[in-house]
Design a protein around this motif. Structure first.
Motif, PDB file in Angstrom:
ATOM      1  N   ALA A   1      31.463  46.078  34.213  1.00  0.00           N
ATOM      2  CA  ALA A   1      31.062  45.138  35.266  1.00  0.00           C
ATOM      3  C   ALA A   1      32.257  44.404  35.836  1.00  0.00           C
ATOM      4  CB  ALA A   1      30.048  44.139  34.702  1.00  0.00           C
ATOM      5  N   ALA A   2      33.191  44.003  34.972  1.00  0.00           N
ATOM      6  CA  ALA A   2      34.372  43.274  35.438  1.00  0.00           C
ATOM      7  C   ALA A   2      35.237  44.136  36.344  1.00  0.00           C
ATOM      8  CB  ALA A   2      35.188  42.784  34.242  1.00  0.00           C
ATOM      9  N   VAL A   3      35.413  45.403  35.983  1.00  0.00           N
ATOM     10  CA  VAL A   3      36.211  46.311  36.814  1.00  0.00           C
ATOM     11  C   VAL A   3      35.496  46.591  38.130  1.00  0.00           C
ATOM     12  CG1 VAL A   3      37.157  48.637  36.997  1.00  0.00           C
ATOM     13  CG2 VAL A   3      37.411  47.351  34.864  1.00  0.00           C
ATOM     14  N   LEU A   4      34.198  46.811  38.064  1.00  0.00           N
ATOM     15  CA  LEU A   4      33.420  47.103  39.268  1.00  0.00           C
ATOM     16  C   LEU A   4      33.516  45.967  40.279  1.00  0.00           C
ATOM     17  CD1 LEU A   4      31.231  48.605  40.925  1.00  0.00           C
ATOM     18  CD2 LEU A   4      29.532  47.537  39.425  1.00  0.00           C
ATOM     19  N   VAL A   5      33.238  44.759  39.833  1.00  0.00           N
ATOM     20  CA  VAL A   5      33.251  43.608  40.743  1.00  0.00           C
ATOM     21  C   VAL A   5      34.684  43.213  41.103  1.00  0.00           C
ATOM     22  CG1 VAL A   5      32.654  41.162  40.973  1.00  0.00           C
ATOM     23  CG2 VAL A   5      31.008  42.775  39.998  1.00  0.00           C
ATOM     24  N   GLY A   6      35.566  43.204  40.103  1.00  0.00           N
ATOM     25  CA  GLY A   6      36.938  42.808  40.361  1.00  0.00           C
ATOM     26  C   GLY A   6      37.643  43.733  41.338  1.00  0.00           C
ATOM     27  N   SER A   7      37.439  45.040  41.195  1.00  0.00           N
ATOM     28  CA  SER A   7      38.083  45.976  42.127  1.00  0.00           C
ATOM     29  C   SER A   7      37.516  45.831  43.529  1.00  0.00           C
ATOM     30  CB  SER A   7      37.930  47.415  41.631  1.00  0.00           C
ATOM     31  OG  SER A   7      36.563  47.803  41.578  1.00  0.00           O
ATOM     32  N   GLY A   8      36.242  45.452  43.635  1.00  0.00           N
ATOM     33  CA  GLY A   8      35.664  45.198  44.950  1.00  0.00           C
ATOM     34  C   GLY A   8      36.288  43.985  45.617  1.00  0.00           C
ATOM     35  N   ILE A   9      36.505  42.937  44.826  1.00  0.00           N
ATOM     36  CA  ILE A   9      37.153  41.733  45.372  1.00  0.00           C
ATOM     37  C   ILE A   9      38.588  42.057  45.786  1.00  0.00           C
ATOM     38  CG2 ILE A   9      37.900  39.389  44.858  1.00  0.00           C
ATOM     39  CD1 ILE A   9      35.582  39.213  42.846  1.00  0.00           C
ATOM     40  N   ARG A  10      39.294  42.769  44.921  1.00  0.00           N
ATOM     41  CA  ARG A  10      40.679  43.130  45.222  1.00  0.00           C
ATOM     42  C   ARG A  10      40.756  43.989  46.485  1.00  0.00           C
ATOM     43  NH1 ARG A  10      45.537  41.403  43.820  1.00  0.00           N
ATOM     44  NH2 ARG A  10      45.221  41.649  41.573  1.00  0.00           N
ATOM     45  N   ALA A  11      39.879  44.986  46.593  1.00  0.00           N
ATOM     46  CA  ALA A  11      39.906  45.877  47.752  1.00  0.00           C
ATOM     47  C   ALA A  11      39.630  45.116  49.042  1.00  0.00           C
ATOM     48  CB  ALA A  11      38.889  46.992  47.570  1.00  0.00           C
ATOM     49  N   THR A  12      38.717  44.157  48.965  1.00  0.00           N
ATOM     50  CA  THR A  12      38.398  43.356  50.151  1.00  0.00           C
ATOM     51  C   THR A  12      39.594  42.532  50.597  1.00  0.00           C
ATOM     52  OG1 THR A  12      36.079  43.216  49.480  1.00  0.00           O
ATOM     53  CG2 THR A  12      36.836  41.604  51.082  1.00  0.00           C
ATOM     54  N   GLY A  13      40.361  42.036  49.647  1.00  0.00           N
ATOM     55  CA  GLY A  13      41.527  41.235  49.987  1.00  0.00           C
ATOM     56  C   GLY A  13      42.689  42.043  50.525  1.00  0.00           C
ATOM     57  N   LEU A  14      42.724  43.327  50.191  1.00  0.00           N
ATOM     58  CA  LEU A  14      43.869  44.148  50.581  1.00  0.00           C
ATOM     59  C   LEU A  14      43.644  44.955  51.849  1.00  0.00           C
ATOM     60  CD1 LEU A  14      44.976  45.538  47.096  1.00  0.00           C
ATOM     61  CD2 LEU A  14      46.070  43.741  48.445  1.00  0.00           C
ATOM     62  N   SER A  15      42.382  45.210  52.204  1.00  0.00           N
ATOM     63  CA  SER A  15      42.134  46.083  53.355  1.00  0.00           C
ATOM     64  C   SER A  15      40.898  45.633  54.120  1.00  0.00           C
ATOM     65  CB  SER A  15      41.942  47.528  52.886  1.00  0.00           C
ATOM     66  OG  SER A  15      41.599  48.373  53.969  1.00  0.00           O
ATOM     67  N   GLN A  16      40.957  45.778  55.436  1.00  0.00           N
ATOM     68  CA  GLN A  16      39.805  45.520  56.282  1.00  0.00           C
ATOM     69  C   GLN A  16      39.041  46.801  56.589  1.00  0.00           C
ATOM     70  OE1 GLN A  16      38.889  42.348  57.082  1.00  0.00           O
ATOM     71  NE2 GLN A  16      40.584  41.866  55.695  1.00  0.00           N
ATOM     72  N   ASP A  17      39.557  47.935  56.128  1.00  0.00           N
ATOM     73  CA  ASP A  17      38.940  49.230  56.378  1.00  0.00           C
ATOM     74  C   ASP A  17      37.857  49.492  55.328  1.00  0.00           C
ATOM     75  OD1 ASP A  17      38.636  52.233  55.946  1.00  0.00           O
ATOM     76  OD2 ASP A  17      39.859  52.205  57.763  1.00  0.00           O
ATOM     77  N   GLY A  18      36.621  49.697  55.793  1.00  0.00           N
ATOM     78  CA  GLY A  18      35.511  49.884  54.863  1.00  0.00           C
ATOM     79  C   GLY A  18      35.667  51.104  53.984  1.00  0.00           C
ATOM     80  N   GLY A  19      36.211  52.189  54.541  1.00  0.00           N
ATOM     81  CA  GLY A  19      36.400  53.398  53.746  1.00  0.00           C
ATOM     82  C   GLY A  19      37.420  53.214  52.647  1.00  0.00           C
ATOM     83  N   VAL A  20      38.501  52.511  52.957  1.00  0.00           N
ATOM     84  CA  VAL A  20      39.532  52.245  51.946  1.00  0.00           C
ATOM     85  C   VAL A  20      38.975  51.347  50.853  1.00  0.00           C
ATOM     86  CG1 VAL A  20      41.767  51.157  51.538  1.00  0.00           C
ATOM     87  CG2 VAL A  20      41.421  52.571  53.573  1.00  0.00           C
ATOM     88  N   ARG A  21      38.193  50.353  51.240  1.00  0.00           N
ATOM     89  CA  ARG A  21      37.573  49.473  50.245  1.00  0.00           C
ATOM     90  C   ARG A  21      36.694  50.272  49.278  1.00  0.00           C
ATOM     91  NH1 ARG A  21      35.160  44.337  53.673  1.00  0.00           N
ATOM     92  NH2 ARG A  21      37.148  43.477  54.409  1.00  0.00           N
ATOM     93  N   LEU A  22      35.851  51.124  49.845  1.00  0.00           N
ATOM     94  CA  LEU A  22      34.941  51.902  49.009  1.00  0.00           C
ATOM     95  C   LEU A  22      35.714  52.845  48.104  1.00  0.00           C
ATOM     96  CD1 LEU A  22      32.055  52.672  48.235  1.00  0.00           C
ATOM     97  CD2 LEU A  22      32.056  54.311  50.126  1.00  0.00           C
ATOM     98  N   LEU A  23      36.726  53.499  48.648  1.00  0.00           N
ATOM     99  CA  LEU A  23      37.524  54.427  47.851  1.00  0.00           C
ATOM    100  C   LEU A  23      38.158  53.710  46.667  1.00  0.00           C
ATOM    101  CD1 LEU A  23      38.772  57.227  47.459  1.00  0.00           C
ATOM    102  CD2 LEU A  23      40.645  56.521  48.965  1.00  0.00           C
ATOM    103  N   ALA A  24      38.762  52.555  46.920  1.00  0.00           N
ATOM    104  CA  ALA A  24      39.420  51.810  45.840  1.00  0.00           C
ATOM    105  C   ALA A  24      38.417  51.348  44.790  1.00  0.00           C
ATOM    106  CB  ALA A  24      40.168  50.611  46.429  1.00  0.00           C
ATOM    107  N   ASN A  25      37.290  50.820  45.237  1.00  0.00           N
ATOM    108  CA  ASN A  25      36.268  50.318  44.322  1.00  0.00           C
ATOM    109  C   ASN A  25      35.680  51.432  43.467  1.00  0.00           C
ATOM    110  OD1 ASN A  25      32.913  49.152  44.580  1.00  0.00           O
ATOM    111  ND2 ASN A  25      34.451  48.260  43.250  1.00  0.00           N
ATOM    112  N   VAL A  26      35.374  52.556  44.105  1.00  0.00           N
ATOM    113  CA  VAL A  26      34.784  53.684  43.372  1.00  0.00           C
ATOM    114  C   VAL A  26      35.781  54.274  42.385  1.00  0.00           C
ATOM    115  CG1 VAL A  26      33.882  56.026  43.604  1.00  0.00           C
ATOM    116  CG2 VAL A  26      33.101  54.232  45.153  1.00  0.00           C
ATOM    117  N   LEU A  27      37.024  54.452  42.812  1.00  0.00           N
ATOM    118  CA  LEU A  27      38.017  55.054  41.929  1.00  0.00           C
ATOM    119  C   LEU A  27      38.224  54.211  40.676  1.00  0.00           C
ATOM    120  CD1 LEU A  27      40.116  57.248  41.417  1.00  0.00           C
ATOM    121  CD2 LEU A  27      41.764  55.884  42.725  1.00  0.00           C
ATOM    122  N   ALA A  28      38.391  52.905  40.849  1.00  0.00           N
ATOM    123  CA  ALA A  28      38.576  52.032  39.689  1.00  0.00           C
ATOM    124  C   ALA A  28      37.361  52.078  38.764  1.00  0.00           C
ATOM    125  CB  ALA A  28      38.831  50.600  40.145  1.00  0.00           C
ATOM    126  N   SER A  29      36.168  52.084  39.340  1.00  0.00           N
ATOM    127  CA  SER A  29      34.946  52.041  38.542  1.00  0.00           C
ATOM    128  C   SER A  29      34.732  53.315  37.742  1.00  0.00           C
ATOM    129  CB  SER A  29      33.740  51.793  39.458  1.00  0.00           C
ATOM    130  OG  SER A  29      33.863  50.561  40.128  1.00  0.00           O
TER     131      SER A  29
END
Length: 243
Positions: free
Chosen positions: A20-48
């Motif tokens: 849960a921590a990785v799932l939510v934390g990577s989502g927060i991190r991805a949101t802070g680093l990119s405004q691109d929705g596809g990049v956010r999803l890719l980063a969040n999914v890969l970490a999870s």
């Protein structure tokens, strides 16, 4: 010898918390680093999915690394008459440990990114196509886990489960929550991966329905569960999870 129940419950709580921590934390991190929705999803999914694969491999020998109440429920259901699987008491303990772990893990993720420990999500996710997607994602997850077990290929579970969750995150409209514990936990973070508390019950019902269909398909494709000797059953259950 069977791992003592307290150790198994601790493994389920810790494993679900880390996931849960990785799932939510990577989502927060991805949101802070990119405004691109596809990049956010890719980063969040890969970490999870990486975290999921590692946790299954690490914790399978201890608790089976279910990390998902529906995997635990399916394990109990398939072996309920043999006396070799989870008992009703153990199932209740597993579910409570997973729920507690998910809640704690989300809170820690919030805190690591300087957010309130508990912050109710405002992301409404309520629509028929999302519920259908949750049913499909969860049903295939159950089919995968128990199909591998019944065909004596449980050793592939860490890679196979993580691969399916990654594929389902991209291939379903809901993003493949596929896990009641993580769904509830994600309601406590008003971030990229969150879900409004009011949307949780329908998601969980859809997941449960999908799991039931998945078990029916397992039986249709692989036959009914074999009644195993206790030692064999413990080995079998040492490989079942979901994002």
């Amino acid at each position: 010898m069977t791992t003592p129940l307290p150790r198994r419950l601790a493994a389920e709580a810790v494993g679900t918390a880390v996931l849960a921590a990785v799932l939510v934390g990577s989502g927060i991190r991805a949101t802070g680093l990119s405004q691109d929705g596809g990049v956010r999803l890719l980063a969040n999914v890969l970490a999870s999915v990486l975290a999921l694969a590692v946790l299954i491999a690490l914790l399978s020998p201890v608790s089976g690394a279910h990390l998902n109440p529906l995997v635990s429920a399916a394990a109990w259901w398939t072996e309920r008459r043999s006396g070799t699987g989870l008992t009703g008491r153990e199932l209740a303990g597993y579910v409570l440990a997973q729920l507690a772990g998910a809640t704690a893990g989300v809170g820690v993720a919030n805190a690591m990114f300087e957010r309130p420990f508990v912050e109710l999500s405002g992301q409404e996710r309520a629509a028929g196509h999302l519920w259908l997607a949750e049913g499909v994602a969860t049903g295939v997850l159950i089919l995968l886990v128990f199909g591998l077990l019944r065909s004596d290929r449980g050793r592939y579970a860490p890679v196979a489960v993580a691969a399916w969750i990654g594929a389902a995150c991209w291939g379903t409209s809901s993003g493949s929550f596929a896990n009641p514990a993580l769904t509830l936990g994600r309601a406590l973070s008003d971030t990229y991966t969150g879900i409004a508390p009011g949307s949780v019950p329908a998601f969980v019902l859809a997941q449960a329905a999908g799991a039931a269909v998945g078990l029916a398909v397992v039986t249709a494709l692989f036959g009914r569960a074999r009644h195993l000797a206790p030692d064999d059953a413990r080995e079998l259950l040492a490989h079942p999870a979901g994002r």
